[in-house]
Write a protein that holds these residues in place. Structure first.
Motif, short mmCIF file in Angstrom:
data_model
loop_
_atom_site.label_atom_id
_atom_site.label_comp_id
_atom_site.label_asym_id
_atom_site.label_seq_id
_atom_site.Cartn_x
_atom_site.Cartn_y
_atom_site.Cartn_z
N ASN A 30 0.85 -1.19 0.00
CA ASN A 30 0.00 0.00 0.00
C ASN A 30 0.88 1.24 0.00
N PHE A 31 1.40 1.56 -1.16
CA PHE A 31 2.33 2.68 -1.26
C PHE A 31 1.60 3.92 -1.76
N ARG A 32 1.83 5.05 -1.10
CA ARG A 32 1.22 6.31 -1.55
C ARG A 32 1.89 6.83 -2.81
N ALA A 33 3.20 6.66 -2.91
CA ALA A 33 3.94 7.04 -4.11
C ALA A 33 4.26 5.76 -4.88
N ASP A 34 3.91 5.75 -6.15
CA ASP A 34 4.14 4.56 -6.97
C ASP A 34 4.67 5.01 -8.32
N HIS A 35 5.10 4.07 -9.12
CA HIS A 35 5.49 4.37 -10.50
C HIS A 35 5.10 3.17 -11.34
N VAL A 36 4.96 3.41 -12.63
CA VAL A 36 4.33 2.41 -13.48
C VAL A 36 5.27 1.27 -13.85
N GLY A 37 6.59 1.55 -13.90
CA GLY A 37 7.49 0.42 -14.11
C GLY A 37 8.70 0.71 -14.95
N SER A 38 8.50 1.12 -16.21
CA SER A 38 9.64 1.29 -17.10
C SER A 38 10.38 2.59 -16.83
N LEU A 39 11.70 2.52 -16.99
CA LEU A 39 12.57 3.68 -16.80
C LEU A 39 13.46 3.83 -18.04
N LEU A 40 13.95 5.03 -18.25
CA LEU A 40 14.83 5.28 -19.39
C LEU A 40 16.05 4.37 -19.31
N ARG A 41 16.35 3.69 -20.42
CA ARG A 41 17.50 2.79 -20.44
C ARG A 41 18.80 3.60 -20.37
N SER A 42 19.79 3.03 -19.75
CA SER A 42 21.10 3.67 -19.74
C SER A 42 21.73 3.57 -21.12
N PRO A 43 22.65 4.47 -21.47
CA PRO A 43 23.33 4.37 -22.77
C PRO A 43 24.01 3.02 -22.96
N GLU A 44 24.58 2.47 -21.88
CA GLU A 44 25.27 1.18 -21.97
C GLU A 44 24.30 0.06 -22.37
N VAL A 45 23.13 0.08 -21.78
CA VAL A 45 22.13 -0.94 -22.10
C VAL A 45 21.69 -0.81 -23.56
N LYS A 46 21.41 0.42 -23.97
CA LYS A 46 20.96 0.63 -25.36
C LYS A 46 22.02 0.16 -26.35
N GLU A 47 23.24 0.60 -26.13
CA GLU A 47 24.33 0.29 -27.06
C GLU A 47 24.58 -1.22 -27.14
N ASN A 48 24.62 -1.86 -25.98
CA ASN A 48 24.96 -3.27 -25.96
C ASN A 48 23.78 -4.16 -26.37
N ARG A 49 22.58 -3.67 -26.18
CA ARG A 49 21.43 -4.44 -26.68
C ARG A 49 21.47 -4.48 -28.21
N ASN A 50 21.86 -3.35 -28.82
CA ASN A 50 22.01 -3.34 -30.28
C ASN A 50 23.12 -4.29 -30.72
N LYS A 51 24.22 -4.31 -29.96
CA LYS A 51 25.32 -5.23 -30.29
C LYS A 51 24.86 -6.68 -30.21
N TRP A 52 24.05 -6.97 -29.21
CA TRP A 52 23.52 -8.33 -29.06
C TRP A 52 22.62 -8.70 -30.25
N LYS A 53 21.78 -7.76 -30.67
CA LYS A 53 20.90 -8.02 -31.82
C LYS A 53 21.70 -8.27 -33.09
N LEU A 54 22.86 -7.63 -33.18
CA LEU A 54 23.73 -7.79 -34.36
C LEU A 54 24.64 -9.00 -34.24
N GLY A 55 24.55 -9.70 -33.11
CA GLY A 55 25.37 -10.88 -32.91
C GLY A 55 26.80 -10.59 -32.49
N GLN A 56 27.03 -9.36 -32.04
CA GLN A 56 28.40 -8.95 -31.67
C GLN A 56 28.75 -9.32 -30.23
N ILE A 57 27.73 -9.50 -29.38
CA ILE A 57 27.97 -10.01 -28.02
C ILE A 57 26.92 -11.08 -27.73
#
Length: 367
Positions: A3-30
């Motif tokens: 029972n929290f008075r302050a809540d948030h919906v869930g998703s947060l802005l991705r860090s640059p590291e996550v964005k960059e490396n997720r793309n590398k993973w999609k390209l098969g680089q990691i």
């Protein structure tokens, strides 16, 4: 019960590291394992910042997902993700031609592996507050395409479709509970879309009854959650679209309010209320005394910071229809429903979350 008075919906802005490396993973680089190590580090850092705001409900920011819904749903046997949907006419920032993928049911639905359990276990290991998991509402498999998107050979009988879908969800939620989850949120755009006259007309064109769909969806959600343990809090978040600060639907909650608040057996409603597209607070008159409403009055779409006194006034307005003790506060949606993120900086995001907590402290004396 959470029972929290302050809540948030869930998703947060991705860090640059996550964005960059997720793309590398999609390209098969990691490898997936290398990506996960990077995600782990980014989530741990973000969780510390989230807890430092005073928030008591803590997510992993959905850092491991591309989309708030598809990454989960595609792991169910019988679900296929393909192509795109028609371009969003309100997408001011979507001139890049991006079209979100669409899902269809091409076989029998079944839970064949745990989807969120490993992610939850990592989150649980690094939090000092309550770990919260967000998953798409089961209605997300049905609304967009309706009957036409569900293979007639697999499901000649729609009652069997809904039964199989509910069973798959129950299995995942049971495993999450066994792992220690006590606060689950279902993300549902469809009940909010059914507040929009254009969306209702489109549903009718697909052969659905827009007046009956909310009842169908209430029965589906209830069949998933009704036998849950007493100490598992379930919330539902309603959203009119949030891709890169844009939106898909508009209209107040009145068309679905009675069913939403009285026929869906959740504990908390996280409602979008950041601008006039969400209508007024009058539908809150239907909320039963034993349920909480989290007012999404801080915008995750706009960089400008709201005024705390204005937020307090809006909470007072809502309290004319539902008791103040039954109300809470949050941003209207996540900050990154898809991996692209909304149109703001990380600093903007943290200021917004600080504001939510400070508003809760000012109104209720607790977060």
């Amino acid at each position: 019960m959470s029972n929290f008075r302050a809540d948030h919906v869930g998703s947060l802005l991705r860090s640059p590291e996550v964005k960059e490396n997720r793309n590398k993973w999609k390209l098969g680089q990691i490898s997936a394992e290398e990506l996960r190590v990077i995600e782990d580090a980014a989530i741990a850092e973000t969780v510390k910042k989230l807890e430092a705001t005073g928030m008591k409900a803590i997510t992993d920011g959905e850092f491991r997902r591309d989309y708030f819904h598809l990454d989960f749903l595609k792991e169910l046997a019988g679900v296929t993700v393909t192509g795109g949907i028609e371009a969003n006419p309100n997408a001011k920032v979507a001139e890049d031609g991006f079209k979100p993928p669409v899902l269809s049911v091409t076989g029998k639905l079944k839970h064949v592996k745990d989807i969120q359990v490993a992610d939850f276990n990592y989150l649980k290991s690094i939090v000092t507050q309550t770990p919260k998991v967000t998953i798409p509402s089961p209605t997300m498999i049905h609304f967009r395409g309706g009957r036409k998107s569900i293979d007639i050979n697999s499901y000649p009988d729609m009652d069997v479709f809904f039964a199989d879908l509910a069973a798959a969800y129950r299995e995942e939620i049971n495993h999450l509970y066994e792992a220690g989850l006590r606060y689950l949120q279902l993300d549902d755009t469809n009940l909010a879309y059914l507040c929009d006259p254009k969306m209702r007309a489109a549903a009718a064109e697909r052969g659905e009854d827009p007046n009956e769909l909310p009842r169908t969806y209430a029965a589906l959600i209830n069949s998933v959650i009704d036998n849950r343990p007493a100490d598992l809090t379930v919330g539902i978040h309603l959203c009119r679209g949030n891709y890169r600060s844009t939106w898909f639907a508009e209209g107040g909650y009145e068309p679905v309010a009675e069913i939403l608040f009285n026929e869906i057996n959740v504990d908390r409603y996280l409602l979008e209320y950041d601008d006039e597209r969400s209508g007024d607070f009058a539908p809150l008159r239907f909320v039963p005394k034993n349920k909480k409403v989290v007012l999404g009055i801080v915008s995750s779409k706009k960089r400008e910071l709201e005024n705390i006194d204005d937020l307090c006034k809006r909470i007072d307005e809502a309290a004319q229809y539902a008791p103040l003790e039954n109300l809470c506060v949050s941003p209207q949606c996540g900050f990154s429903s898809t991996h692209h993120g909304n149109d703001m900086s990380h600093d903007d995001q943290w200021r917004k979350l600080d504001l939510v907590v400070n508003t809760a402290l000012k109104v209720w004396g607790e977060a």
